[in-house]
Motif scaffolding. Structure first.
Motif, PDB file in Angstrom:
ATOM      1  N   THR A 285       0.831  -1.202   0.000  1.00  4.32           N
ATOM      2  CA  THR A 285       0.000   0.000   0.000  1.00  4.32           C
ATOM      3  C   THR A 285       0.863   1.248   0.000  1.00  4.32           C
ATOM      4  N   ALA A 286       1.930   1.232   0.790  1.00  7.20           N
ATOM      5  CA  ALA A 286       2.841   2.380   0.826  1.00  7.20           C
ATOM      6  C   ALA A 286       3.451   2.631  -0.549  1.00  7.20           C
ATOM      7  N   ALA A 287       3.823   1.555  -1.244  1.00  5.40           N
ATOM      8  CA  ALA A 287       4.391   1.710  -2.588  1.00  5.40           C
ATOM      9  C   ALA A 287       3.360   2.273  -3.552  1.00  5.40           C
ATOM     10  N   ARG A 288       2.097   1.826  -3.430  1.00  5.25           N
ATOM     11  CA  ARG A 288       1.042   2.364  -4.303  1.00  5.25           C
ATOM     12  C   ARG A 288       0.826   3.851  -4.046  1.00  5.25           C
ATOM     13  N   LEU A 289       0.916   4.269  -2.791  1.00  8.43           N
ATOM     14  CA  LEU A 289       0.784   5.700  -2.489  1.00  8.43           C
ATOM     15  C   LEU A 289       1.874   6.498  -3.196  1.00  8.43           C
ATOM     16  N   CYS A 290       3.082   5.970  -3.210  1.00 11.01           N
ATOM     17  CA  CYS A 290       4.175   6.658  -3.910  1.00 11.01           C
ATOM     18  C   CYS A 290       3.899   6.725  -5.406  1.00 11.01           C
ATOM     19  N   GLY A 291       3.331   5.635  -5.962  1.00  8.95           N
ATOM     20  CA  GLY A 291       2.983   5.652  -7.374  1.00  8.95           C
ATOM     21  C   GLY A 291       1.936   6.699  -7.693  1.00  8.95           C
ATOM     22  N   ARG A 292       0.910   6.787  -6.845  1.00 11.24           N
ATOM     23  CA  ARG A 292      -0.112   7.821  -7.047  1.00 11.24           C
ATOM     24  C   ARG A 292       0.485   9.210  -6.907  1.00 11.24           C
ATOM     25  N   ALA A 293       1.419   9.349  -5.967  1.00  9.42           N
ATOM     26  CA  ALA A 293       2.071  10.646  -5.792  1.00  9.42           C
ATOM     27  C   ALA A 293       2.811  11.045  -7.058  1.00  9.42           C
ATOM     28  N   GLY A 294       3.518  10.098  -7.670  1.00 11.79           N
ATOM     29  CA  GLY A 294       4.239  10.397  -8.906  1.00 11.79           C
ATOM     30  C   GLY A 294       3.312  10.841 -10.023  1.00 11.79           C
ATOM     31  N   LEU A 295       2.171  10.178 -10.159  1.00 14.97           N
ATOM     32  CA  LEU A 295       1.215  10.547 -11.199  1.00 14.97           C
ATOM     33  C   LEU A 295       0.602  11.925 -10.926  1.00 14.97           C
ATOM     34  N   LEU A 296       0.281  12.192  -9.663  1.00 13.03           N
ATOM     35  CA  LEU A 296      -0.254  13.503  -9.320  1.00 13.03           C
ATOM     36  C   LEU A 296       0.765  14.606  -9.554  1.00 13.03           C
ATOM     37  N   LEU A 297       2.034  14.315  -9.277  1.00 18.28           N
ATOM     38  CA  LEU A 297       3.076  15.305  -9.534  1.00 18.28           C
ATOM     39  C   LEU A 297       3.203  15.584 -11.026  1.00 18.28           C
ATOM     40  N   ALA A 298       3.105  14.531 -11.831  1.00 13.24           N
ATOM     41  CA  ALA A 298       3.157  14.736 -13.284  1.00 13.24           C
ATOM     42  C   ALA A 298       1.997  15.614 -13.740  1.00 13.24           C
ATOM     43  N   ALA A 299       0.798  15.319 -13.221  1.00  8.46           N
ATOM     44  CA  ALA A 299      -0.362  16.138 -13.566  1.00  8.46           C
ATOM     45  C   ALA A 299      -0.174  17.574 -13.109  1.00  8.46           C
ATOM     46  N   SER A 300       0.411  17.736 -11.928  1.00  8.13           N
ATOM     47  CA  SER A 300       0.654  19.077 -11.401  1.00  8.13           C
ATOM     48  C   SER A 300       1.583  19.872 -12.312  1.00  8.13           C
ATOM     49  N   CYS A 301       2.652  19.227 -12.779  1.00  7.61           N
ATOM     50  CA  CYS A 301       3.595  19.904 -13.672  1.00  7.61           C
ATOM     51  C   CYS A 301       2.897  20.373 -14.951  1.00  7.61           C
ATOM     52  N   LEU A 302       2.050  19.523 -15.507  1.00  7.64           N
ATOM     53  CA  LEU A 302       1.357  19.881 -16.745  1.00  7.64           C
ATOM     54  C   LEU A 302       0.384  21.033 -16.510  1.00  7.64           C
ATOM     55  N   VAL A 303      -0.343  21.013 -15.395  1.00  7.71           N
ATOM     56  CA  VAL A 303      -1.298  22.079 -15.105  1.00  7.71           C
ATOM     57  C   VAL A 303      -0.569  23.399 -14.905  1.00  7.71           C
ATOM     58  N   ILE A 304       0.503  23.385 -14.133  1.00  8.05           N
ATOM     59  CA  ILE A 304       1.266  24.617 -13.903  1.00  8.05           C
ATOM     60  C   ILE A 304       1.817  25.164 -15.211  1.00  8.05           C
ATOM     61  N   ALA A 305       2.286  24.272 -16.081  1.00 11.05           N
ATOM     62  CA  ALA A 305       2.830  24.709 -17.362  1.00 11.05           C
ATOM     63  C   ALA A 305       1.778  25.389 -18.217  1.00 11.05           C
ATOM     64  N   LEU A 306       0.525  24.956 -18.116  1.00 12.30           N
ATOM     65  CA  LEU A 306      -0.553  25.514 -18.936  1.00 12.30           C
ATOM     66  C   LEU A 306      -0.874  26.962 -18.586  1.00 12.30           C
ATOM     67  N   ALA A 307      -0.375  27.457 -17.448  1.00 10.72           N
ATOM     68  CA  ALA A 307      -0.641  28.844 -17.053  1.00 10.72           C
ATOM     69  C   ALA A 307       0.049  29.839 -17.971  1.00 10.72           C
ATOM     70  N   TRP A 384       8.805  21.325 -18.164  1.00 13.53           N
ATOM     71  CA  TRP A 384       7.770  20.855 -17.236  1.00 13.53           C
ATOM     72  C   TRP A 384       7.307  19.447 -17.602  1.00 13.53           C
ATOM     73  N   ALA A 385       7.144  19.178 -18.900  1.00 11.62           N
ATOM     74  CA  ALA A 385       6.690  17.857 -19.340  1.00 11.62           C
ATOM     75  C   ALA A 385       7.706  16.780 -18.993  1.00 11.62           C
ATOM     76  N   VAL A 386       8.981  17.066 -19.224  1.00  9.52           N
ATOM     77  CA  VAL A 386      10.027  16.083 -18.907  1.00  9.52           C
ATOM     78  C   VAL A 386      10.088  15.837 -17.406  1.00  9.52           C
ATOM     79  N   LEU A 387      10.011  16.908 -16.616  1.00  6.85           N
ATOM     80  CA  LEU A 387      10.027  16.743 -15.160  1.00  6.85           C
ATOM     81  C   LEU A 387       8.848  15.890 -14.709  1.00  6.85           C
ATOM     82  N   GLY A 388       7.672  16.150 -15.251  1.00  5.79           N
ATOM     83  CA  GLY A 388       6.507  15.353 -14.884  1.00  5.79           C
ATOM     84  C   GLY A 388       6.699  13.889 -15.206  1.00  5.79           C
ATOM     85  N   ALA A 389       7.276  13.594 -16.366  1.00  2.00           N
ATOM     86  CA  ALA A 389       7.510  12.201 -16.746  1.00  2.00           C
ATOM     87  C   ALA A 389       8.499  11.534 -15.786  1.00  2.00           C
TER      88      ALA A 389
END
Length: 415
Positions: A285-307, A384-389
């Motif tokens: 479960t802890a590992a899955r939380l880290c995986g979700r965190a990585g995906l959310l961070l990628a989404a965050s980078c893309l959203v911030i870039a769109l500004a 931003w896209a590369v960082l998110g990936a």
């Protein structure tokens, strides 16, 4: 107020210590740059070079500090390190040359990063395994509250803007370290089992306790998890350096949005960090939380870039939305990372494992600002896209790394 207090008396004591420590830290952080440049007379280049050298010393200090905790007890070592940090912080008020500043900054950074590693080992000693991660989450909430209070006091010092006030702020931080050292000294020395028994791993027979090679440095899965966690730790440089630079240089959002991002992050961490630890007793479960965190961070980078290129108010809203996603990722990633750092270590050599893990985090804190400001902001949307990936890949890789640890036949549990 009584309902907000933690039911565990040990966590409450640790929370009181954390509050004193972080109020002092918030005060110091808010005035540090102006103190170093306006009172000590350092240029921006001198300050940057000195702090980079200090960061390297901090990374190097984490591992030996952790080993010292295993040998002499986390509480005893922590008291010594925090007391040394009190002396070093007060020493800034006596600095009159650049070489003296660099030497002192390196020393303060070394004991600060070393004490962070030993503090995490202390939590493992004084808190039961099933309450460590939840306890750390509660302490992190207290940390955010303390830094907010300290920063508010620091804002008053910045407004007054005189040499005596800056000196007083630095000395107040030194006093807070002294109080923290006394409070740690008063904690019961419950968990230290004495020098670790000889390891059962091959090649360690006949080696005296305390002289063994660092077991964490020979634990492949743990080192992989440490590196992946360090990559996820770049999120802090994104919030502290990348987002402010992006707002000011590449968007039309009002500059006050920078302060808004910190408010959003702080409030979400305070509200969600304890809740995010639920279920982390299971390493999968802890590992899955880290995986979700990585995906959310990628989404965050893309959203911030769109500004980029949007009208001012819309850009501000988009950036704040991206920071909200980053904050959700932060609470998930921190909860999962804490759980894995303890679970993969088993119930021995807490100092060694936390020292190595903290060294990875310290390396990310040191390298992150330069990396984000050049490799991300410098390349705009592509950066931003590369960082998110990269962040998404690091989070998703936690699962295979933890499964690798599980295939080692309970190595950690048997230490």
């Amino acid at each position: 107020m009584r309902r907000r207090l933690h039911p565990d008396p040990m966590v409450r004591r640790l929370a009181g210590i954390t509050l004193v420590n972080t109020v002092g830290n918030g005060l110091s952080l808010s005035v540090a740059v102006l103190f170093f440049t306006r009172v000590l007379g350092l240029s921006a280049a001198q300050l940057g070079l000195g702090m980079t050298a200090a960061g390297l010393c901090g990374v190097a200090a984490s591992v030996p500090a952790g080993r010292a905790a295993d040998r002499w007890g986390a509480r005893r070592v922590l008291v010594a390190l925090v007391a040394a940090e009190a002396v070093g912080t007060a020493g800034y008020t006596l600095v009159h040359s650049y070489p003296a500043f660099v030497v002192l900054a390196c020393g303060v950074s070394a004991v600060d990063r070393g004490s962070a590693a030993v503090r995490n080992a202390l939590y493992a000693e004084v808190l039961p395994p099933d309450r460590r991660v939840a306890g750390r989450a509660y302490l992190r909430v207290v940390t955010n509250v303390g830094i907010c209070v300290g920063t508010a006091v620091g804002a008053i010092a910045l407004q007054v803007d005189t040499r005596p006030v800056y000196l007083t702020a630095i000395l107040a931080d030194a006093v807070s370290f002294t109080v923290v050292a006394v409070l740690f000294h008063r904690l019961p020395d419950l968990g230290h089992p004495g020098p670790a028994a000889p390891s059962v791993d091959p090649g360690t027979e006949g080696v005296r306790p305390g002289k063994r090679r660092n077991p964490a440095l020979r634990d492949g899965p743990f080192l992989v998890v440490t590196v992946l966690n360090a990559v996820l730790g770049l999120q802090f440089a994104v919030l502290e350096v990348g987002v402010p630079l992006w707002i000011v240089q590449d968007t039309d959002a009002p500059r006050i949005t920078v302060a808004g991002t910190l408010v959003v992050n702080t409030l979400l961490v305070i509200a969600l960090q304890v809740r995010a630890t639920r279920g982390t007793e299971d390493r999968a479960t802890a590992a899955r939380l880290c995986g979700r965190a990585g995906l959310l961070l990628a989404a965050s980078c893309l959203v911030i870039a769109l500004a980029h290129g949007l009208p001012a108010i819309v850009a501000a809203v988009v950036v704040l939305g991206g920071v909200a996603l980053q904050s959700l990722a932060e609470v998930l990633g921190q909860a999962g990372g804490w759980a894995l750092s303890y679970d993969l270590a088993g119930e021995r050599d807490h100092g060694a494992y936390q020292g190595v893990y903290n060294a990875g985090s310290a390396a990310a804190l040191m390298a992150g600002p330069a990396l984000v400001s050049t490799a991300v902001i410098g390349f705009g949307l592509v950066g931003w896209a590369v960082l998110g990936a990269v962040l998404a890949a690091a989070g998703l890789a936690m699962g295979p790394a933890v499964r690798w640890a599980g295939r080692r036949g309970g190595y950690a549990e048997g230490r």
